[in-house]
Design a protein around this motif. Structure first.
Motif, PDB file in Angstrom:
ATOM      1  N   VAL A 158       0.832  -1.217   0.000  1.00  0.00           N
ATOM      2  CA  VAL A 158       0.000   0.000   0.000  1.00  0.00           C
ATOM      3  C   VAL A 158       0.863   1.263   0.000  1.00  0.00           C
ATOM      4  CG1 VAL A 158      -1.845  -1.189   1.218  1.00  0.00           C
ATOM      5  CG2 VAL A 158      -0.165   0.112   2.526  1.00  0.00           C
ATOM      6  N   LEU A 159       2.155   1.107   0.243  1.00  0.00           N
ATOM      7  CA  LEU A 159       3.044   2.258   0.291  1.00  0.00           C
ATOM      8  C   LEU A 159       3.613   2.568  -1.080  1.00  0.00           C
ATOM      9  CD1 LEU A 159       5.168   1.417   3.489  1.00  0.00           C
ATOM     10  CD2 LEU A 159       3.048   2.740   3.340  1.00  0.00           C
ATOM     11  N   THR A 160       3.888   3.848  -1.313  1.00  0.00           N
ATOM     12  CA  THR A 160       4.584   4.225  -2.534  1.00  0.00           C
ATOM     13  C   THR A 160       6.071   3.898  -2.358  1.00  0.00           C
ATOM     14  OG1 THR A 160       5.111   6.459  -1.745  1.00  0.00           O
ATOM     15  CG2 THR A 160       2.977   6.148  -2.847  1.00  0.00           C
ATOM     16  N   ALA A 161       6.805   3.923  -3.443  1.00  0.00           N
ATOM     17  CA  ALA A 161       8.231   3.634  -3.377  1.00  0.00           C
ATOM     18  C   ALA A 161       8.941   4.635  -2.471  1.00  0.00           C
ATOM     19  CB  ALA A 161       8.849   3.668  -4.780  1.00  0.00           C
ATOM     20  N   ARG A 162       8.552   5.902  -2.541  1.00  0.00           N
ATOM     21  CA  ARG A 162       9.171   6.928  -1.709  1.00  0.00           C
ATOM     22  C   ARG A 162       8.823   6.726  -0.240  1.00  0.00           C
ATOM     23  NH1 ARG A 162      13.490  10.058  -2.117  1.00  0.00           N
ATOM     24  NH2 ARG A 162      12.832  11.406  -3.819  1.00  0.00           N
ATOM     25  N   GLU A 163       7.592   6.346   0.053  1.00  0.00           N
ATOM     26  CA  GLU A 163       7.200   6.085   1.443  1.00  0.00           C
ATOM     27  C   GLU A 163       7.982   4.921   2.023  1.00  0.00           C
ATOM     28  OE1 GLU A 163       2.598   7.739   0.921  1.00  0.00           O
ATOM     29  OE2 GLU A 163       3.041   5.587   0.904  1.00  0.00           O
ATOM     30  N   ARG A 164       8.202   3.881   1.221  1.00  0.00           N
ATOM     31  CA  ARG A 164       9.007   2.745   1.700  1.00  0.00           C
ATOM     32  C   ARG A 164      10.448   3.169   1.933  1.00  0.00           C
ATOM     33  NH1 ARG A 164       5.860  -0.141  -2.099  1.00  0.00           N
ATOM     34  NH2 ARG A 164       7.515  -0.009  -3.662  1.00  0.00           N
ATOM     35  N   GLU A 165      10.962   4.013   1.054  1.00  0.00           N
ATOM     36  CA  GLU A 165      12.336   4.485   1.188  1.00  0.00           C
ATOM     37  C   GLU A 165      12.503   5.310   2.465  1.00  0.00           C
ATOM     38  OE1 GLU A 165      15.714   6.646  -1.634  1.00  0.00           O
ATOM     39  OE2 GLU A 165      13.579   7.067  -1.981  1.00  0.00           O
ATOM     40  N   VAL A 166      11.581   6.224   2.710  1.00  0.00           N
ATOM     41  CA  VAL A 166      11.637   7.061   3.912  1.00  0.00           C
ATOM     42  C   VAL A 166      11.459   6.215   5.163  1.00  0.00           C
ATOM     43  CG1 VAL A 166      10.441   8.888   5.177  1.00  0.00           C
ATOM     44  CG2 VAL A 166      10.883   9.167   2.733  1.00  0.00           C
ATOM     45  N   MET A 167      10.550   5.277   5.117  1.00  0.00           N
ATOM     46  CA  MET A 167      10.306   4.392   6.253  1.00  0.00           C
ATOM     47  C   MET A 167      11.555   3.581   6.589  1.00  0.00           C
ATOM     48  SD  MET A 167       7.298   1.520   6.498  1.00  0.00           S
ATOM     49  CE  MET A 167       7.253   0.268   7.782  1.00  0.00           C
ATOM     50  N   ALA A 168      12.240   3.089   5.564  1.00  0.00           N
ATOM     51  CA  ALA A 168      13.455   2.306   5.781  1.00  0.00           C
ATOM     52  C   ALA A 168      14.552   3.146   6.426  1.00  0.00           C
ATOM     53  CB  ALA A 168      13.945   1.728   4.454  1.00  0.00           C
ATOM     54  N   LEU A 169      14.702   4.374   5.970  1.00  0.00           N
ATOM     55  CA  LEU A 169      15.721   5.258   6.546  1.00  0.00           C
ATOM     56  C   LEU A 169      15.390   5.605   7.994  1.00  0.00           C
ATOM     57  CD1 LEU A 169      16.377   7.619   3.492  1.00  0.00           C
ATOM     58  CD2 LEU A 169      17.837   5.775   4.334  1.00  0.00           C
ATOM     59  N   ALA A 170      14.110   5.801   8.283  1.00  0.00           N
ATOM     60  CA  ALA A 170      13.691   6.076   9.658  1.00  0.00           C
ATOM     61  C   ALA A 170      13.999   4.874  10.548  1.00  0.00           C
ATOM     62  CB  ALA A 170      12.201   6.405   9.704  1.00  0.00           C
ATOM     63  N   ALA A 171      13.802   3.678  10.002  1.00  0.00           N
ATOM     64  CA  ALA A 171      14.066   2.460  10.764  1.00  0.00           C
ATOM     65  C   ALA A 171      15.552   2.252  11.031  1.00  0.00           C
ATOM     66  CB  ALA A 171      13.506   1.245  10.020  1.00  0.00           C
ATOM     67  N   GLU A 172      16.376   2.878  10.223  1.00  0.00           N
ATOM     68  CA  GLU A 172      17.820   2.786  10.430  1.00  0.00           C
ATOM     69  C   GLU A 172      18.305   3.802  11.455  1.00  0.00           C
ATOM     70  OE1 GLU A 172      19.704   3.117   6.661  1.00  0.00           O
ATOM     71  OE2 GLU A 172      18.870   1.249   5.873  1.00  0.00           O
ATOM     72  N   GLY A 173      17.372   4.579  12.002  1.00  0.00           N
ATOM     73  CA  GLY A 173      17.718   5.513  13.068  1.00  0.00           C
ATOM     74  C   GLY A 173      17.946   6.941  12.622  1.00  0.00           C
ATOM     75  N   MET A 174      17.634   7.257  11.363  1.00  0.00           N
ATOM     76  CA  MET A 174      17.855   8.603  10.862  1.00  0.00           C
ATOM     77  C   MET A 174      16.708   9.526  11.256  1.00  0.00           C
ATOM     78  SD  MET A 174      19.390   7.788   7.041  1.00  0.00           S
ATOM     79  CE  MET A 174      19.805   9.499   6.733  1.00  0.00           C
TER      80      MET A 174
END
Length: 221
Positions: A158-174
Motif C-alpha cells: 500500500v506504500l509508494t516507493a518513496r514512502e518505503r524508502e523514507v520508512m526504511a531510513l527512519a528504521a535505520e535511526g535517521m
C-alpha cells in the motif's frame, strides 16, 4: 494546558517531583497519578491523557504489561506511552517498543530532556534515549516475538516507493532532517511521508513504524 499527562510510578516522592516539573509548564499538566500498573491502566482509561509517563518496575502489574494494555486498547489510540526507568537495558527497551511504547528514557535524564521527550511523543514522534541505538533495534526487533507481527510483508504494497524508502531510513535511526538531506527534500516532506506510511499501516507512531519496518522485512540486519 494542551498536553495531558498521567504519571505512573510506585515512588510517591518521584511522582511529586515530576508533577511539579510538568505542571510548571504552560503547555502541559498532570491529570492523574498511579502507583502501580493496574491503576495506571484504569486512570488512563478514565482520563484519556495524551501521554502516560510509565515506570517499568512497579508492584503487581508492571509497566510493560500496563503499556501493552494501554497501547492495545482501541479507545486509547491517541494516548502515547513514554517509558521512564532506572533499568535501561536492551531487553527492556525492545520489550517496551514491542508493547507499543513511543519513547524510552533513563531516570537520569535532565529536566529539560524529559519535558522535550513528553512534547515529542505527544506530537506523534518516537523518542529513544542514546542507549536505544540502531544496533539495539536491529538486534531485537529484526526477529519479532511470536504473534507480534504488526504488518505482513504484503501489507507494504500500500506504500509508494518513496514512502518505503523514507520508512526504511527512519528504521535505520535517521532523523527527519538526516533523511531530508539524504533524499534532497525538505524535512516537512519527509514528515508527510512518515505520517502517510503510519496511516496506511495503522501504526500509532514512528516507533511502531520502525517495528513494522523490521518485522515486515523492509529493513534487515
Amino acid at each position: 494546558m494542551s498536553i495531558r499527562v498521567v504519571l505512573a510510578d510506585d515512588q510517591a516522592l518521584l511522582r511529586a517531583t515530576f508533577r511539579i516539573l510538568i505542571d510548571s509548564c504552560s503547555d502541559m499538566g498532570v491529570v492523574a497519578e498511579a502507583a502501580d500498573g493496574t491503576e495506571a491502566i484504569e486512570l488512563t482509561r478514565a482520563h484519556h491523557p495524551d501521554v502516560v509517563l510509565m515506570d517499568i518496575r512497579m508492584p503487581g502489574t508492571d509497566g510493560l504489561a500496563a503499556t501493552t494494555a494501554v497501547c492495545s486498547d482501541p479507545d486509547l489510540s491517541a494516548t502515547r506511552v513514554l517509558i521512564l526507568t532506572t533499568f535501561e537495558t536492551e531487553e527492556y527497551v525492545a520489550r517496551a517498543l514491542r508493547a507499543g511504547a513511543s519513547g524510552f528514557l533513563g531516570k537520569d535524564v535532565t529536566a529539560d530532556a524529559l519535558l522535550t521527550a513528553i512534547r515529542t511523543v505527544a506530537s506523534g514522534d518516537a523518542l529513544l534515549s542514546p542507549l536505544a541505538t540502531r544496533a539495539l533495534i536491529t538486534r531485537f526487533l529484526a526477529t519479532p516475538a511470536p504473534g507480534s507481527h504488526l504488518a505482513p510483508p504484503e501489507r507494504l504494497a500500500v506504500l509508494t516507493a518513496r514512502e518505503r524508502e523514507v520508512m526504511a531510513l527512519a528504521a535505520e535511526g535517521m532523523s527527519n532532517h538526516e533523511i531530508a538531506e539524504r533524499l534532497v527534500v525538505s524535512p516537512l516532506t519527509v514528515r508527510s511521508h512518515i505520517h502517510r506510511a503510519m496511516t496506511k499501516l495503522r501504526a500509532r507512531d514512528r516507533a511502531q513504524l520502525v517495528v513494522v519496518a523490521y518485522q515486515s522485512g523492509l529493513v534487515t540486519p
